[in-house]
Design a protein around this motif. Structure first.
Motif, PDB file in Angstrom:
ATOM      1  N   LYS A  22     -27.353  11.107  42.236  1.00 26.48           N
ATOM      2  CA  LYS A  22     -27.988  10.046  43.025  1.00 26.48           C
ATOM      3  C   LYS A  22     -26.946   9.246  43.805  1.00 26.48           C
ATOM      4  CE  LYS A  22     -31.224   7.738  40.769  1.00 26.48           C
ATOM      5  NZ  LYS A  22     -31.974   7.136  39.643  1.00 26.48           N
ATOM      6  N   SER A  23     -25.818   8.945  43.178  1.00 27.93           N
ATOM      7  CA  SER A  23     -24.752   8.227  43.879  1.00 27.93           C
ATOM      8  C   SER A  23     -24.230   9.058  45.047  1.00 27.93           C
ATOM      9  CB  SER A  23     -23.605   7.920  42.917  1.00 27.93           C
ATOM     10  OG  SER A  23     -24.034   7.068  41.877  1.00 27.93           O
ATOM     11  N   MET A  24     -24.046  10.350  44.803  1.00 27.59           N
ATOM     12  CA  MET A  24     -23.588  11.240  45.864  1.00 27.59           C
ATOM     13  C   MET A  24     -24.591  11.279  47.016  1.00 27.59           C
ATOM     14  SD  MET A  24     -23.113  15.374  45.650  1.00 27.59           S
ATOM     15  CE  MET A  24     -24.910  15.535  45.520  1.00 27.59           C
ATOM     16  N   ALA A  25     -25.871  11.403  46.679  1.00 30.43           N
ATOM     17  CA  ALA A  25     -26.893  11.475  47.717  1.00 30.43           C
ATOM     18  C   ALA A  25     -26.973  10.176  48.509  1.00 30.43           C
ATOM     19  CB  ALA A  25     -28.248  11.795  47.079  1.00 30.43           C
ATOM     20  N   ALA A  26     -26.926   9.032  47.815  1.00 32.52           N
ATOM     21  CA  ALA A  26     -27.027   7.742  48.505  1.00 32.52           C
ATOM     22  C   ALA A  26     -25.853   7.529  49.442  1.00 32.52           C
ATOM     23  CB  ALA A  26     -27.100   6.609  47.476  1.00 32.52           C
ATOM     24  N   TRP A  31     -23.616   7.477  54.898  1.00 34.43           N
ATOM     25  CA  TRP A  31     -22.583   7.899  55.848  1.00 34.43           C
ATOM     26  C   TRP A  31     -23.205   8.595  57.056  1.00 34.43           C
ATOM     27  CZ3 TRP A  31     -21.321  12.886  57.449  1.00 34.43           C
ATOM     28  CH2 TRP A  31     -20.149  13.006  58.211  1.00 34.43           C
ATOM     29  N   TRP A  32     -24.178   9.459  56.820  1.00 35.19           N
ATOM     30  CA  TRP A  32     -24.825  10.188  57.920  1.00 35.19           C
ATOM     31  C   TRP A  32     -25.521   9.220  58.872  1.00 35.19           C
ATOM     32  CZ3 TRP A  32     -29.816  10.780  59.725  1.00 35.19           C
ATOM     33  CH2 TRP A  32     -30.029  11.810  60.643  1.00 35.19           C
ATOM     34  N   SER A  34     -24.699   6.080  59.337  1.00 38.72           N
ATOM     35  CA  SER A  34     -23.659   5.334  60.041  1.00 38.72           C
ATOM     36  C   SER A  34     -23.090   6.129  61.204  1.00 38.72           C
ATOM     37  CB  SER A  34     -22.526   4.968  59.083  1.00 38.72           C
ATOM     38  OG  SER A  34     -22.958   4.041  58.125  1.00 38.72           O
ATOM     39  N   VAL A  35     -22.899   7.441  60.980  1.00 41.41           N
ATOM     40  CA  VAL A  35     -22.273   8.271  62.007  1.00 41.41           C
ATOM     41  C   VAL A  35     -23.264   8.682  63.087  1.00 41.41           C
ATOM     42  CG1 VAL A  35     -21.151  10.504  62.427  1.00 41.41           C
ATOM     43  CG2 VAL A  35     -20.491   9.113  60.454  1.00 41.41           C
ATOM     44  N   LYS A  36     -24.437   9.150  62.683  1.00 41.15           N
ATOM     45  CA  LYS A  36     -25.380   9.743  63.630  1.00 41.15           C
ATOM     46  C   LYS A  36     -26.300   8.732  64.300  1.00 41.15           C
ATOM     47  CE  LYS A  36     -23.987  13.939  62.859  1.00 41.15           C
ATOM     48  NZ  LYS A  36     -23.267  14.713  63.901  1.00 41.15           N
ATOM     49  N   LEU A  37     -26.735   7.724  63.557  1.00 40.97           N
ATOM     50  CA  LEU A  37     -27.717   6.793  64.111  1.00 40.97           C
ATOM     51  C   LEU A  37     -27.086   5.488  64.588  1.00 40.97           C
ATOM     52  CD1 LEU A  37     -30.676   7.281  61.593  1.00 40.97           C
ATOM     53  CD2 LEU A  37     -30.182   8.517  63.715  1.00 40.97           C
ATOM     54  N   LEU A  38     -26.121   4.971  63.816  1.00 38.63           N
ATOM     55  CA  LEU A  38     -25.505   3.699  64.183  1.00 38.63           C
ATOM     56  C   LEU A  38     -24.247   3.878  65.022  1.00 38.63           C
ATOM     57  CD1 LEU A  38     -25.825   1.762  60.795  1.00 38.63           C
ATOM     58  CD2 LEU A  38     -27.395   1.765  62.748  1.00 38.63           C
ATOM     59  N   ASP A  39     -23.727   5.126  65.071  1.00 33.08           N
ATOM     60  CA  ASP A  39     -22.503   5.412  65.831  1.00 33.08           C
ATOM     61  C   ASP A  39     -21.408   4.418  65.457  1.00 33.08           C
ATOM     62  OD1 ASP A  39     -20.909   6.800  67.591  1.00 33.08           O
ATOM     63  OD2 ASP A  39     -21.505   5.607  69.340  1.00 33.08           O
ATOM     64  N   SER A  40     -21.204   4.254  64.152  1.00 31.98           N
ATOM     65  CA  SER A  40     -20.306   3.220  63.647  1.00 31.98           C
ATOM     66  C   SER A  40     -18.848   3.608  63.816  1.00 31.98           C
ATOM     67  CB  SER A  40     -20.595   2.958  62.165  1.00 31.98           C
ATOM     68  OG  SER A  40     -19.637   2.104  61.603  1.00 31.98           O
ATOM     69  N   ALA A  41     -18.031   2.607  64.141  1.00 33.36           N
ATOM     70  CA  ALA A  41     -16.586   2.812  64.188  1.00 33.36           C
ATOM     71  C   ALA A  41     -15.977   2.715  62.791  1.00 33.36           C
ATOM     72  CB  ALA A  41     -15.942   1.777  65.111  1.00 33.36           C
ATOM     73  N   LEU A  42     -16.721   2.163  61.842  1.00 33.38           N
ATOM     74  CA  LEU A  42     -16.300   2.075  60.434  1.00 33.38           C
ATOM     75  C   LEU A  42     -17.370   2.724  59.552  1.00 33.38           C
ATOM     76  CD1 LEU A  42     -14.914  -1.581  60.177  1.00 33.38           C
ATOM     77  CD2 LEU A  42     -13.606   0.522  60.318  1.00 33.38           C
ATOM     78  N   PRO A  43     -17.494   4.059  59.575  1.00 37.95           N
ATOM     79  CA  PRO A  43     -18.592   4.714  58.852  1.00 37.95           C
ATOM     80  C   PRO A  43     -18.450   4.685  57.338  1.00 37.95           C
ATOM     81  CG  PRO A  43     -17.126   6.350  59.796  1.00 37.95           C
ATOM     82  CD  PRO A  43     -16.659   5.020  60.303  1.00 37.95           C
ATOM     83  N   LEU A  45     -18.228   1.772  55.543  1.00 42.45           N
ATOM     84  CA  LEU A  45     -18.812   0.564  54.967  1.00 42.45           C
ATOM     85  C   LEU A  45     -20.153   0.846  54.294  1.00 42.45           C
ATOM     86  CD1 LEU A  45     -18.201  -2.494  57.345  1.00 42.45           C
ATOM     87  CD2 LEU A  45     -17.474  -2.203  54.971  1.00 42.45           C
ATOM     88  N   ALA A  46     -21.026   1.573  54.987  1.00 43.42           N
ATOM     89  CA  ALA A  46     -22.351   1.857  54.431  1.00 43.42           C
ATOM     90  C   ALA A  46     -22.285   2.734  53.179  1.00 43.42           C
ATOM     91  CB  ALA A  46     -23.253   2.484  55.496  1.00 43.42           C
ATOM     92  N   PRO A  47     -21.580   3.875  53.202  1.00 43.81           N
ATOM     93  CA  PRO A  47     -21.505   4.673  51.965  1.00 43.81           C
ATOM     94  C   PRO A  47     -20.805   3.950  50.827  1.00 43.81           C
ATOM     95  CG  PRO A  47     -20.038   5.568  53.648  1.00 43.81           C
ATOM     96  CD  PRO A  47     -20.901   4.558  54.324  1.00 43.81           C
ATOM     97  N   TRP A  48     -19.832   3.119  51.149  1.00 43.58           N
ATOM     98  CA  TRP A  48     -19.133   2.369  50.104  1.00 43.58           C
ATOM     99  C   TRP A  48     -20.082   1.398  49.406  1.00 43.58           C
ATOM    100  CZ3 TRP A  48     -17.431  -2.991  50.590  1.00 43.58           C
ATOM    101  CH2 TRP A  48     -16.705  -3.431  49.489  1.00 43.58           C
ATOM    102  N   THR A  49     -20.849   0.630  50.179  1.00 43.29           N
ATOM    103  CA  THR A  49     -21.795  -0.303  49.561  1.00 43.29           C
ATOM    104  C   THR A  49     -22.927   0.441  48.856  1.00 43.29           C
ATOM    105  OG1 THR A  49     -22.892  -0.527  51.724  1.00 43.29           O
ATOM    106  CG2 THR A  49     -21.317  -2.230  51.114  1.00 43.29           C
ATOM    107  N   ALA A  50     -23.278   1.633  49.358  1.00 44.27           N
ATOM    108  CA  ALA A  50     -24.299   2.436  48.657  1.00 44.27           C
ATOM    109  C   ALA A  50     -23.798   2.833  47.270  1.00 44.27           C
ATOM    110  CB  ALA A  50     -24.647   3.674  49.473  1.00 44.27           C
TER     111      ALA A  50
END
Length: 361
Positions: A22-26, A31-32, A34-43, A45-50
């Motif tokens: 579950k941690s891996m999936a979240a 991350w996906w 952040s990269v694909k939808l938010l086009d984040s320069a710091l991708p 942050l989201a997987p880390w908080t997940a």
């Protein structure tokens, strides 16, 4: 190979494996996005908080998720304030860490408060000049990570730890029963002080396992909070395991039984140094009672005669025996008294098992 299979089949192994997946999936999903939808320069942050949010229980994910959101938001704000007004250098970087670690001591975010400092490290250490206009984007990424972590833990088989709690109780009961059977087998002929010392060490090991059982019960109670599987009628130790029986009543009784076993082992240790031969009638009948008590605790379905009445009959018969040396009674009385207390535990164990088996699962 058999040991590997036994480990794999344990409820805690499957629960831990599920939490890893579950941690891996979240984190991967965050991350996906952040990269694909938010086009984040710091991708990251989201997987880390997940990852910070996917905890062993739904309740903990929710409470820690709120703390992570607050701490990470404060960290983002702190980084932008220091970077915008003081610039980024070794002193301001150290200042951000000092303020972040000091804020982590606040009691209501203490569990996840270090996220203030780590968020500052991520933002100030990854090129603040490019990040300065993107404060809102960073906050969105934090929210996305926390939201995905909570959602995954809430939707994907949220854990109920009732099986682990019941397993610990059954394990201790079985060990108590096996010890009594071993005592009976040894007492039927003779024993040495080393054997009595081994019984005492076994009771100490049971006490350690009982502490683990308490932790499992408390964790199981927490796992039921805010858990959608509760609505499906699953049972567990957060409430009574039967109509009137709960783990809060069961475990203290088990602890009491262990203490009486320890006293019994200590008495037999001292008896090894006693002068004179044992009364054979007492030895034979007391041995049968102890063995049956052990079988009844280890397996409540075992067919044994009632223990308490047999102890009373033995005590009455021995007290009426004029040939029994009076100096023997303190020792015999201690053994009878210990087994009388354990006989009550035997009944409680049987009631406990029937109550848990009667609980719908």
């Amino acid at each position: 190979m058999l040991r590997v299979r036994e480990v794999v089949r344990r409820p805690e192994f499957l629960t831990d494996l599920l939490q890893i997946l579950k941690s891996m999936a979240a984190a991967t999903l965050a991350w996906w996005i952040s990269v694909k939808l938010l086009d984040s320069a710091l991708p990251f942050l989201a997987p880390w908080t997940a990852l910070l949010t996917v905890h062993a229980t739904v309740h903990r994910s929710l409470s820690r998720g709120i703390q992570t959101t607050v701490a990470s938001t404060v960290g983002v704000g702190l980084s932008f304030l220091i970077g915008a007004y003081l610039g980024v250098n070794v002193w301001t970087f150290a200042l951000a860490l000092f303020v972040g670690l000091a804020g982590a001591r606040v009691s209501w975010i203490r569990d996840e408060g270090v996220a203030i400092a780590t968020t500052a490290v991520f933002i100030l250490g990854s090129g603040f000049t490019e990040q300065q206009p993107l404060l809102l984007d960073r906050l969105i990424e934090v929210g996305v990570g926390v939201g995905i972590g909570v959602a995954v833990n809430l939707v994907v088989i949220p854990p109920l730890r009732d099986q682990q709690a019941a397993r610990y109780v059954d394990s201790i009961n079985r060990r108590m029963g096996d010890l009594l059977v071993d005592v009976a087998d040894e007492f039927a002929s003779s024993w040495e002080t080393d054997k009595a010392d081994a019984w005492r060490r076994e009771t100490e090991s049971m006490t350690h396992e009982l502490d683990t059982a308490w932790q499992s019960v408390k964790f199981a109670r927490e796992s039921r909070l805010a858990n959608p599987r509760q609505r499906l009628g699953r049972g567990g130790p957060g409430r009574a395991v039967g109509r009137d029986v709960g783990y809060e009543e069961i475990l203290p009784r088990v602890d009491e039984g262990i203490s009486h076993l320890r006293h019994l082992a200590r008495t037999l240790h001292e008896a090894a140094y006693a002068e004179g031969a044992w009364d054979e009638r007492f030895r034979e009948r007391w041995t049968h009672i102890v063995r049956d008590a052990g079988r009844a605790i280890a397996d409540p379905d075992a067919d044994v005669e009632p223990i308490h009445g047999r102890l009373t009959a033995l005590a009455r018969e021995m007290s009426d025996d004029a040939d029994l040396p009076k100096e023997s009674w303190p020792l015999y009385g201690s053994l009878l008294s210990s087994m009388r207390h354990i006989a009550v535990i035997v009944d409680d164990v049987a009631s406990d098992r029937r109550a848990r088996e009667a609980t719908p699962s």
